[in-house]
Design a protein around this motif. Structure first.
Motif, PDB file in Angstrom:
ATOM      1  N   ARG A  76       1.493   5.784  -0.098  1.00 57.43           N
ATOM      2  CA  ARG A  76       0.807   6.561  -0.931  1.00 57.43           C
ATOM      3  C   ARG A  76      -0.801   6.500  -0.589  1.00 57.43           C
ATOM      4  N   ALA A  77      -1.138   5.097  -0.468  1.00 59.57           N
ATOM      5  CA  ALA A  77      -2.539   4.792  -0.071  1.00 59.57           C
ATOM      6  C   ALA A  77      -3.000   5.663   1.013  1.00 59.57           C
ATOM      7  N   LEU A  78      -2.296   5.464   2.261  1.00 62.64           N
ATOM      8  CA  LEU A  78      -2.635   5.797   3.433  1.00 62.64           C
ATOM      9  C   LEU A  78      -2.361   7.516   3.639  1.00 62.64           C
ATOM     10  N   LYS A  79      -1.357   7.803   2.961  1.00 62.15           N
ATOM     11  CA  LYS A  79      -0.869   9.367   3.262  1.00 62.15           C
ATOM     12  C   LYS A  79      -2.176  10.343   2.918  1.00 62.15           C
ATOM     13  N   GLN A  80      -3.087   9.953   2.122  1.00 68.37           N
ATOM     14  CA  GLN A  80      -3.973  10.820   1.607  1.00 68.37           C
ATOM     15  C   GLN A  80      -5.044  10.994   2.828  1.00 68.37           C
ATOM     16  N   SER A  81      -5.113  10.004   3.550  1.00 65.51           N
ATOM     17  CA  SER A  81      -6.118  10.205   4.647  1.00 65.51           C
ATOM     18  C   SER A  81      -5.677  10.799   5.907  1.00 65.51           C
ATOM     19  N   LEU A  82      -4.131  11.358   6.032  1.00 65.26           N
ATOM     20  CA  LEU A  82      -3.634  11.787   7.345  1.00 65.26           C
ATOM     21  C   LEU A  82      -3.885  13.225   7.278  1.00 65.26           C
ATOM     22  N   PRO A  83      -4.125  13.893   8.549  1.00 63.89           N
ATOM     23  CA  PRO A  83      -4.414  15.066   8.584  1.00 63.89           C
ATOM     24  C   PRO A  83      -3.434  16.148   8.115  1.00 63.89           C
ATOM     25  N   THR A  84      -3.569  17.165   7.278  1.00 60.60           N
ATOM     26  CA  THR A  84      -2.572  17.854   6.741  1.00 60.60           C
ATOM     27  C   THR A  84      -1.875  18.940   7.566  1.00 60.60           C
ATOM     28  N   GLU A  85      -2.714  19.599   8.407  1.00 54.07           N
ATOM     29  CA  GLU A  85      -2.337  20.727   9.096  1.00 54.07           C
ATOM     30  C   GLU A  85      -2.239  20.376  10.616  1.00 54.07           C
ATOM     31  N   ASP A  86      -2.923  19.729  11.335  1.00 57.18           N
ATOM     32  CA  ASP A  86      -2.986  19.356  12.842  1.00 57.18           C
ATOM     33  C   ASP A  86      -2.465  17.925  12.937  1.00 57.18           C
ATOM     34  N   ASN A  87      -1.323  18.142  12.377  1.00 58.35           N
ATOM     35  CA  ASN A  87      -0.546  16.410  12.469  1.00 58.35           C
ATOM     36  C   ASN A  87       1.127  16.890  12.907  1.00 58.35           C
ATOM     37  N   PRO A  88       1.278  17.161  14.173  1.00 57.59           N
ATOM     38  CA  PRO A  88       2.752  17.386  14.463  1.00 57.59           C
ATOM     39  C   PRO A  88       3.740  16.271  14.628  1.00 57.59           C
ATOM     40  N   TYR A  89       3.289  15.135  14.640  1.00 65.78           N
ATOM     41  CA  TYR A  89       4.057  13.821  14.630  1.00 65.78           C
ATOM     42  C   TYR A  89       4.692  13.383  13.448  1.00 65.78           C
ATOM     43  N   THR A  90       5.813  12.670  13.744  1.00 65.88           N
ATOM     44  CA  THR A  90       6.420  12.000  12.733  1.00 65.88           C
ATOM     45  C   THR A  90       5.793  10.169  12.948  1.00 65.88           C
ATOM     46  N   ILE A  91       5.162   9.788  11.730  1.00 65.39           N
ATOM     47  CA  ILE A  91       4.477   8.533  12.008  1.00 65.39           C
ATOM     48  C   ILE A  91       5.332   7.062  11.419  1.00 65.39           C
ATOM     49  N   ARG A  92       5.505   6.306  11.840  1.00 67.66           N
ATOM     50  CA  ARG A  92       6.152   5.106  11.341  1.00 67.66           C
ATOM     51  C   ARG A  92       5.126   4.148  11.583  1.00 67.66           C
ATOM     52  N   ILE A  93       4.727   3.540  10.322  1.00 63.51           N
ATOM     53  CA  ILE A  93       3.920   2.267  10.339  1.00 63.51           C
ATOM     54  C   ILE A  93       4.881   1.084   9.701  1.00 63.51           C
ATOM     55  N   VAL A  94       4.698  -0.005  10.348  1.00 60.39           N
ATOM     56  CA  VAL A  94       5.421  -1.231   9.927  1.00 60.39           C
ATOM     57  C   VAL A  94       4.595  -2.280   9.823  1.00 60.39           C
ATOM     58  N   SER A  95       4.264  -2.762   8.630  1.00 65.55           N
ATOM     59  CA  SER A  95       3.444  -4.026   8.360  1.00 65.55           C
ATOM     60  C   SER A  95       4.380  -5.378   8.037  1.00 65.55           C
ATOM     61  N   ASP A  96       4.125  -6.136   9.112  1.00 59.53           N
ATOM     62  CA  ASP A  96       5.001  -7.488   9.041  1.00 59.53           C
ATOM     63  C   ASP A  96       3.868  -8.633   8.399  1.00 59.53           C
ATOM     64  N   ILE A  97       3.982  -8.937   7.407  1.00 58.18           N
ATOM     65  CA  ILE A  97       3.081  -9.971   6.839  1.00 58.18           C
ATOM     66  C   ILE A  97       3.558 -11.400   7.381  1.00 58.18           C
ATOM     67  N   LEU A  98       2.516 -11.821   8.081  1.00 55.70           N
ATOM     68  CA  LEU A  98       2.638 -13.188   8.852  1.00 55.70           C
ATOM     69  C   LEU A  98       2.296 -14.253   7.869  1.00 55.70           C
ATOM     70  N   GLU A  99       1.514 -14.464   7.145  1.00 50.57           N
ATOM     71  CA  GLU A  99       1.105 -15.438   5.912  1.00 50.57           C
ATOM     72  C   GLU A  99       0.694 -14.459   4.891  1.00 50.57           C
ATOM     73  N   SER A 100       0.917 -15.286   3.789  1.00 44.78           N
ATOM     74  CA  SER A 100       0.486 -14.574   2.355  1.00 44.78           C
ATOM     75  C   SER A 100       0.069 -15.551   1.243  1.00 44.78           C
ATOM     76  N   ASN A 101      -1.162 -15.145   1.113  1.00 40.86           N
ATOM     77  CA  ASN A 101      -1.656 -15.936  -0.468  1.00 40.86           C
ATOM     78  C   ASN A 101      -2.360 -14.967  -1.140  1.00 40.86           C
ATOM     79  N   GLY A 102      -1.623 -13.721  -1.419  1.00 37.38           N
ATOM     80  CA  GLY A 102      -1.998 -13.033  -2.286  1.00 37.38           C
ATOM     81  C   GLY A 102      -2.427 -11.654  -1.753  1.00 37.38           C
ATOM     82  N   SER A 103      -2.313 -10.447  -2.286  1.00 39.78           N
ATOM     83  CA  SER A 103      -2.869  -8.997  -1.886  1.00 39.78           C
ATOM     84  C   SER A 103      -2.117  -8.860  -0.464  1.00 39.78           C
ATOM     85  N   SER A 104      -1.031  -9.223  -0.327  1.00 40.44           N
ATOM     86  CA  SER A 104      -0.515  -8.913   0.966  1.00 40.44           C
ATOM     87  C   SER A 104      -0.108  -7.072   1.203  1.00 40.44           C
ATOM     88  N   SER A 105       0.106  -6.633  -0.054  1.00 41.18           N
ATOM     89  CA  SER A 105       0.173  -5.223   0.016  1.00 41.18           C
ATOM     90  C   SER A 105      -1.153  -4.520   0.258  1.00 41.18           C
TER      91      SER A 105
END
Length: 712
Positions: free
Chosen positions: A413-442
């Motif tokens: 939801r955070a990143l969706k607002q920055s995407l181009p609304t009209e000139d974006n014909p692609y399907t976009i998939r982002i994958v976030s792999d958390i490799l280490e965590s000590n708070g605020s991984s999202s």
């Protein structure tokens, strides 16, 4: 059967009904909440005794939409409701996070809340009623609960704030928040927005709380009528006051001193605290240790450590890792880390690290949504993974849990607002792999995802950063400390977890959970302002790596072209039984998707390289091109008649090359002049206005004989 009903109205006059005593009467509490034609059945059951050694509330919240509620049959082979969808899981989390803090701290019995959508109204979203239903079921039960609470959705549309809007109103909103609270306090906030200000968000929360107060009062009135104000007695927590005092005297000062050391390393700090407990236990003989209650030792030490750390922060205005209250941990990032990915980024903040990738796909890669109330396609997907090794743990990988689904949704939801609304014909998939965590991984996912989008060349409106804010407070003294970029320990020991994301222009998403009563709007405003400064600092650190989208996509990124065609050309591109489009895909190596739009047809061509793309586009343009008078074509003879030949100048478009237009010399017959399949260059000289037939000429492209030109 004596059902009891309570009705109340929203500020705009729409009515909500809560009914109990009619359905599911063997549950400890059950209600039906109705608004419009949307109906939710909520039940709650809780065991009378806690499990042995349980020092927490084993609460499970399940929300499920029955397909029959919308007059639909589920898809798939089994044709029945199965595993909860991500959408249903997210609603479970909304309810869970709102009600969990209000159960008594010493209540540890297994408790289950189940909410079912039993009737659906397309204009009344059920997610904004789910927590009201759950709280109402608790209100009419004898289960201890310091409620009631309720949730509402607040949107901003054309400058006005609307509570529990219709789906149509939600589509054009610049702000969409779910707000949960009790009659006195705000408990939870989650939502997305189009780069709004902190003031707008506060105003929306206040507007939602006004409606929440009315809904809480309705539940209190209902509970009085049912006679469920008296709650069951329980004793779920063993105690040993002598042990508690002995441990406090022996361990509190030592824990405080560890906090004073301000150890930045998570592992070293944890070992220092553990050593205090070990030293305390060394004072007991083996026989005495055998008689000690391990459960109580663990519980009391946790409470002592928590009190010591909280008091240190409030008294010193410093953090346990050495930072100031508003200080962000060191940040470094890198893009293009993975050469084969379409876009990639590595974002590290302190001891939290996300490796995020962007993959670009075609329309055929869109995610299909098939729910009871929501159906359609999604072309922006974000998946968040949290493996055990990220915190040094051994944990089996059994797929994403509810936490992973929730964190991924917030980042999406955070990143969706920055995407181009009209000139974006692609399907976009982002994958976030958390490799280490000590708070605020999202929030690390938001930052890494934004960097990866720019690395992939997606024309985002601007970089997005995210920060997790915390708070430690003391209701007795009124002291509080707002913490920027919280550690895992600070999240666990603190009173608030407030995640805020946004661009340099404003907020794009937020998620807030409050664990204490009495958070004032002044404190909330202060937290938002401190979060803004933190977000701006993080954006500055991200800009050291990449400042905006790449001008060109990477060489290995797929290419995509969209072509608008006339509606009557759709069949020509597809061909009989899909023959033409399949042939184009097979021979060019590209993927071709065709859909009908309001303007006609939209052909999307998707290929891994430019050569395949150009070949497919050339074939499609040839099929859909309209012949123009005066244009010259490389045609192919399709049939020979006594009066001339039919020549295909474009796929599916034949014209007549009359015998008199083949050569300047007069031809007596077509024998031996042309052959079927022969390629011939011709010019379109006319289009019959009545029949639309094409008239071709070959001789006008040939040199005119000298003798004839003299005669003229």
């Amino acid at each position: 059967m004596n059902p009891i009903t309570k009705k109340f109205q929203l500020s705009d006059g729409r009515e909500i009904t809560i009914e109990t005593g009619k359905l599911a009467r063997q549950a400890d509490g059950s209600v039906v909440v109705k608004m419009g034609d949307t109906m939710l059945l909520a039940t709650v059951v809780s065991k009378t005794e806690a499990g042995e050694g349980v020092d927490f509330l084993p609460l499970s919240v399940d929300y499920q939409e029955k397909f029959a509620a919308a007059g639909k049959i589920p898809g798939g082979f089994l044709k029945r409701e199965g595993k909860l969808s991500d959408y249903e899981v997210l609603i479970c989390r909304l309810v869970d996070r709102a009600i969990r803090p209000l159960f008594p701290d010493d209540y540890h019995a297994d408790t289950q809340v189940m909410i079912s959508l039993i009737s659906g109204d397309g204009e009344v979203p059920p997610d904004s009623l789910a927590a009201l239903a759950a709280s109402s079921a608790l209100a009419v039960s004898d289960i201890p609960f310091n409620g009631p609470i309720s949730e509402v959705r607040v949107i901003k549309l054309d400058g006005a704030y609307i509570v529990n809007p219709t789906r149509e109103q939600m589509e054009s909103a610049t702000l969409d928040l779910i707000v949960a609270g009790s009659i006195d306090n705000i408990l939870m906030v989650e939502g997305e927005s189009k780069e709004i200000s902190e003031e707008e968000m506060l105003e929306a929360i206040k507007k939602g709380h006004e409606e929440i107060k009315l809904q809480c009062q309705a539940q209190i009135d209902l509970a009085k009528e049912v006679g469920s104000l008296e709650k069951r007695e329980y004793d779920h927590e063993p105690s040993d006051e002598d042990l508690k005092k002995k441990m406090t005297d022996a361990c509190y000062d030592a824990c405080y001193k560890v906090a004073e050391q301000q150890i930045a390393d998570k592992k070293v700090r944890s070992e220092a605290f553990s050593a205090i407990k070990d030293k305390f236990l060394e004072g007991y003989s083996e026989e005495e240790l055998a008689e000690l209650d391990d459960f109580l030792v663990k519980k009391y030490f946790h409470d002592i450590q928590k009190d010591a750390v909280r008091n240190f922060v409030l008294e010193s205005r410093k953090r346990i890792d050495g930072r100031n209250l508003d200080e962000i941990r060191p940040i470094w990032s890198e893009v293009n880390y993975l050469p084969s990915a379409h876009g990639s980024a590595l974002f590290t903040r302190g001891e939290t690290q996300s490796l995020s990738t962007v993959t670009l796909g075609s329309k055929l890669d869109e995610q299909m949504i098939d729910g009871a109330m929501i159906s359609g396609y999604n072309k922006f997907i974000l998946h968040y993974n949290f493996p055990g090794f990220s915190t040094g743990e051994v944990r089996p990988n059994r797929g994403p849990g509810r936490r992973e689904v929730g964190h991924g949704n917030l980042a999406m939801r955070a990143l969706k607002q920055s995407l181009p609304t009209e000139d974006n014909p692609y399907t976009i998939r982002i994958v976030s792999d958390i490799l280490e965590s000590n708070g605020s991984s999202s929030m690390a996912t938001v930052c890494a995802g934004s960097l990866a989008l720019m690395d992939a060349g997606i024309k985002v409106s601007g970089p997005v950063s995210g920060i997790a804010m915390g708070m430690i407070s003391d209701s007795k003294t009124g002291k509080y400390a707002i913490l920027s970029d919280i550690l895992g320990d600070e999240d666990h020991l603190g009173d608030m977890d407030f995640k805020v994301t946004g661009t340099s222009k404003g907020i794009t998403a937020c998620q807030m959970d409050i664990k204490v009563d009495g958070l004032s709007y002044d404190v909330l405003k202060e937290a938002l302002e401190q979060a803004k400064k933190g977000r701006e600092h993080i954006l500055g650190e991200m800009a050291k790596t990449i400042t905006g989208p790449r001008e060109e996509m990477k060489p290995n990124a797929p290419r995509l072209v969209q072509i608008n065609i006339e509606r009557d050309m759709i069949g020509a591109v597809i061909g009989p039984g899909g023959k033409i489009v399949q042939e184009i895909q097979r021979e060019s190596g590209a993927t071709v998707a065709i859909e009908e739009t309001d303007k006609g047809g939209l052909v999307t061509v998707f290929a891994a390289n430019k050569e395949s793309l150009d070949e497919a586009v050339k074939r499609i343009r040839a099929i859909t091109a309209m012949p123009e008078v005066g244009e010259i074509y490389e045609g192919k003879v399709k049939a020979i008649m006594p009066f001339g030949a039919f020549v295909e100048i474009l796929p599916g478009k034949d014209g007549l090359l009359h015998i008199s237009e083949i050569k300047w010399e007069r031809l007596e017959s077509m024998d031996g002049v042309l052959e079927v399949g022969e390629e011939v260059k011709v010019k379109l000289v006319d289009i019959d206005k009545k029949t639309g037939k094409y008239k071709l000429s070959r001789k006008v492209l040939l040199p005119k004989p000298e003798r004839e030109s003299k005669a003229h």
